[in-house]
Scaffold this active site. Structure first.
Site, PDB file in Angstrom:
ATOM      1  N   ARG A 188       0.852  -1.198   0.000  1.00 40.16           N
ATOM      2  CA  ARG A 188       0.000   0.000   0.000  1.00 40.16           C
ATOM      3  C   ARG A 188       0.883   1.241   0.000  1.00 40.16           C
ATOM      4  O   ARG A 188       0.575   2.246  -0.618  1.00 40.16           O
ATOM      5  CB  ARG A 188      -0.970   0.009   1.190  1.00 40.16           C
ATOM      6  CG  ARG A 188      -1.736   1.306   1.314  1.00 40.16           C
ATOM      7  CD  ARG A 188      -3.058   1.214   2.083  1.00 40.16           C
ATOM      8  NE  ARG A 188      -3.070   0.246   3.148  1.00 40.16           N
ATOM      9  CZ  ARG A 188      -2.487   0.411   4.350  1.00 40.16           C
ATOM     10  NH1 ARG A 188      -1.855   1.518   4.641  1.00 40.16           N
ATOM     11  NH2 ARG A 188      -2.535  -0.550   5.260  1.00 40.16           N
ATOM     12  N   TYR A 242     -16.292  17.511 -14.939  1.00 43.55           N
ATOM     13  CA  TYR A 242     -16.651  16.100 -15.040  1.00 43.55           C
ATOM     14  C   TYR A 242     -17.687  15.799 -13.947  1.00 43.55           C
ATOM     15  O   TYR A 242     -17.501  16.179 -12.787  1.00 43.55           O
ATOM     16  CB  TYR A 242     -15.388  15.262 -14.849  1.00 43.55           C
ATOM     17  CG  TYR A 242     -15.638  13.780 -14.845  1.00 43.55           C
ATOM     18  CD1 TYR A 242     -15.971  13.112 -16.017  1.00 43.55           C
ATOM     19  CD2 TYR A 242     -15.558  13.050 -13.670  1.00 43.55           C
ATOM     20  CE1 TYR A 242     -16.208  11.748 -16.009  1.00 43.55           C
ATOM     21  CE2 TYR A 242     -15.794  11.681 -13.656  1.00 43.55           C
ATOM     22  CZ  TYR A 242     -16.128  11.043 -14.828  1.00 43.55           C
ATOM     23  OH  TYR A 242     -16.365   9.696 -14.818  1.00 43.55           O
ATOM     24  N   LYS A 257      -8.265   7.104 -19.259  1.00 41.72           N
ATOM     25  CA  LYS A 257      -8.569   7.625 -20.592  1.00 41.72           C
ATOM     26  C   LYS A 257      -7.312   7.581 -21.471  1.00 41.72           C
ATOM     27  O   LYS A 257      -6.838   6.509 -21.766  1.00 41.72           O
ATOM     28  CB  LYS A 257      -9.156   9.030 -20.451  1.00 41.72           C
ATOM     29  CG  LYS A 257     -10.190   9.176 -19.311  1.00 41.72           C
ATOM     30  CD  LYS A 257     -11.466   8.394 -19.526  1.00 41.72           C
ATOM     31  CE  LYS A 257     -12.343   8.288 -18.277  1.00 41.72           C
ATOM     32  NZ  LYS A 257     -12.684   9.518 -17.606  1.00 41.72           N
TER      33      LYS A 257
HETATM   34  C1  LIG Z   1     -13.114   9.909 -16.307  1.00 43.45           C
HETATM   35  C2  LIG Z   1     -12.779  11.244 -15.801  1.00 43.45           C
HETATM   36  C3  LIG Z   1     -12.550  11.473 -14.429  1.00 43.45           C
HETATM   37  C4  LIG Z   1     -12.707  10.387 -13.391  1.00 43.45           C
HETATM   38  O1  LIG Z   1     -11.743   9.403 -13.524  1.00 43.45           O
HETATM   39  P1  LIG Z   1     -11.980   7.853 -13.131  1.00 43.45           P
HETATM   40  O2  LIG Z   1     -10.703   7.232 -13.544  1.00 43.45           O
HETATM   41  O3  LIG Z   1     -13.182   7.392 -13.890  1.00 43.45           O
HETATM   42  O4  LIG Z   1     -12.212   7.852 -11.653  1.00 43.45           O
HETATM   43  C5  LIG Z   1     -12.207  12.750 -14.043  1.00 43.45           C
HETATM   44  N1  LIG Z   1     -12.107  13.764 -14.928  1.00 43.45           N
HETATM   45  C6  LIG Z   1     -12.337  13.583 -16.240  1.00 43.45           C
HETATM   46  C7  LIG Z   1     -12.215  14.737 -17.168  1.00 43.45           C
HETATM   47  C8  LIG Z   1     -12.673  12.323 -16.724  1.00 43.45           C
HETATM   48  O5  LIG Z   1     -12.920  12.152 -18.028  1.00 43.45           O
END
Ligand SMILES: *Cc1c(COP(=O)(O)O)cnc(C)c1O
Length: 381
Positions: free
Chosen positions: A47, A99, A196
């Protein structure tokens, strides 16, 4: 070293026991100590520290031009950990086009601990300056935003934040460090959903923070360990494999999105295209200044009802109908009924989210196939 070389090599050294060129997936929870509390390089429990995560963190820091990066189990876990550094009574000033999950975390989880979250149109510098007259600890912006691709001038907002004694954080998920490096523009903290573009293959959920300040990095490292929202070694490995091709993928994402934006812009059934690379986009000049290219995300408005727009998104075959973004495969979605469904119809229209709005995450396929797919969805409708 230039960024493409950094992407491939940063954080990755041949494994000392075998010379393996790929960083191993260190599936271990604990590490053997030679003598009580004699700990090698801080490795006592995963961790706190894991070698696969260390390699990823070094790679991410290098990509953002940061002294420190920390990886988390999701983008929201990264945001959660950063907000945990604040104290009751602290105010966060947020961009108005956040978001949805970030907004939900702020409002539905953190507000009850005495933090306040105010909203401002961060593309309007006079409004930001005015909003910063109220004492503020942190300014939080996203650029480009989702799904209208609004552009905030990061250097200008960072200056205003610092003049008001606040820290400036930027969610850099939509741009990725290949296109935009917020720390160089004056921001203090960069947040990523590596789910992403950084991961890039729609095969993991992971988040990160990057920053230069040693003291804040130390507090965040403590919280990463104390809160415990850490990614496992498999996901760190996948993210690290993803970042090695970030620059190559981003170039194709941008090239394809620009072609599609120009094509849609000429299409008689399309009312408006939101893409910062188009000269008539309101944020075009700022984007041209602070980004290397204009990204792989775009949205467009069909002259259509909610139902007709939903039907359109279900007729593509190369573009998959799905939420999320930033993977090699192209995705299509209808924000009013999918990612932004929790917003009421009135509020949605007031903030410029037309009933016929469609969002594309343009992948790295052959662009002719993508355009043909979008075109066929018009003609079969
Ligand atoms: C997907 C996303 C998040 C959140 O991220 P996770 O990995 O799904 O927790 C935050 N900001 C933006 C712009 C995103 O596209």
């Amino acid at each position: 070293m230039k960024l493409g070389t950094t992407a491939v090599h940063a954080g990755c050294k041949p494994d000392p026991t075998t010379g393996a060129i790929m960083t191993p997936i260190f599936c271990t929870s604990t590490y053997v100590q030679e003598y009580p509390a004699v700990i090698k390089d801080g490795y006592d429990y995963s961790r706190g520290k894991n070698p696969t995560r260390t390699a990823l963190q070094e790679n991410l820091a290098a990509l953002e031009g940061a002294r420190h990066a920390l990886a988390f189990s999701s983008g929201l876990a990264a945001t959660n950990t950063l907000i945990s550094t604040l104290s009751p009574g602290d105010r966060v000033l947020c961009g108005n086009d956040l978001y949805g999950g970030t907004y939900r975390l702020f409002r539905q989880v953190f507000e009850k601990y005495g933090l306040t979250f105010s909203i401002v149109d961060s593309t309007d510098l006079a409004a930001v300056e005015q909003a910063l007259k109220t004492p503020t600890r942190l300014v939080w912006v996203e650029t480009p935003t989702n799904p209208l691709l609004r552009i905030t001038d990061l250097a200008a907002v960072a200056r205003l934040a610092h003049d008001a004694g606040a820290l400036m954080a930027c969610d850099n998920t939509f741009a990725s460090p290949w296109l935009q490096r917020p720390l160089e523009l004056g921001c203090d903290i960069v947040m990523h959903s590596a789910t992403k573009y950084l991961g890039g293959h729609s095969d993991l959920v992971l988040g990160a923070l990057a920053l230069n300040d040693d003291e804040l990095a130390e507090r965040l490292t403590f919280l990463q360990f104390a809160v415990g929202a850490v990614p496992g070694p498999h996901d760190c490995f996948l993210a690290l494999r993803g970042t090695k091709t970030l620059h190559v993928r981003m170039q194709r994402h941008c090239e394809n999105a620009a072609r599609i934006a120009a094509w849609l812009d000429e299409h008689p059934r399309v009312q408006q295209v939101h893409y910062p690379g188009l000269p008539d986009h309101p944020g075009h000049a700022i984007a041209a200044r602070q980004m290397r290219d204009f990204g792989g995300m775009l949205s467009f408005v069909l002259d259509a009802s909610v139902q007709e727009a939903m039907d359109y998104t279900s007729r593509t075959s190369v573009f998959a109908l799905a939420e999320s973004l930033g993977g090699v495969e192209s995705l299509i979605e209808h924000p009013p009924s999918m990612t932004h469904a929790s917003i009421s119809a009135e509020q949605r229209r007031a903030s410029g989210l037309h009933d016929g709005l469609i969002r594309l995450s343009v992948g790295i396929e052959d662009v002719d196939d993508l355009i043909e797919d979008l075109d066929r969805a018009f003609t079969t409708g």
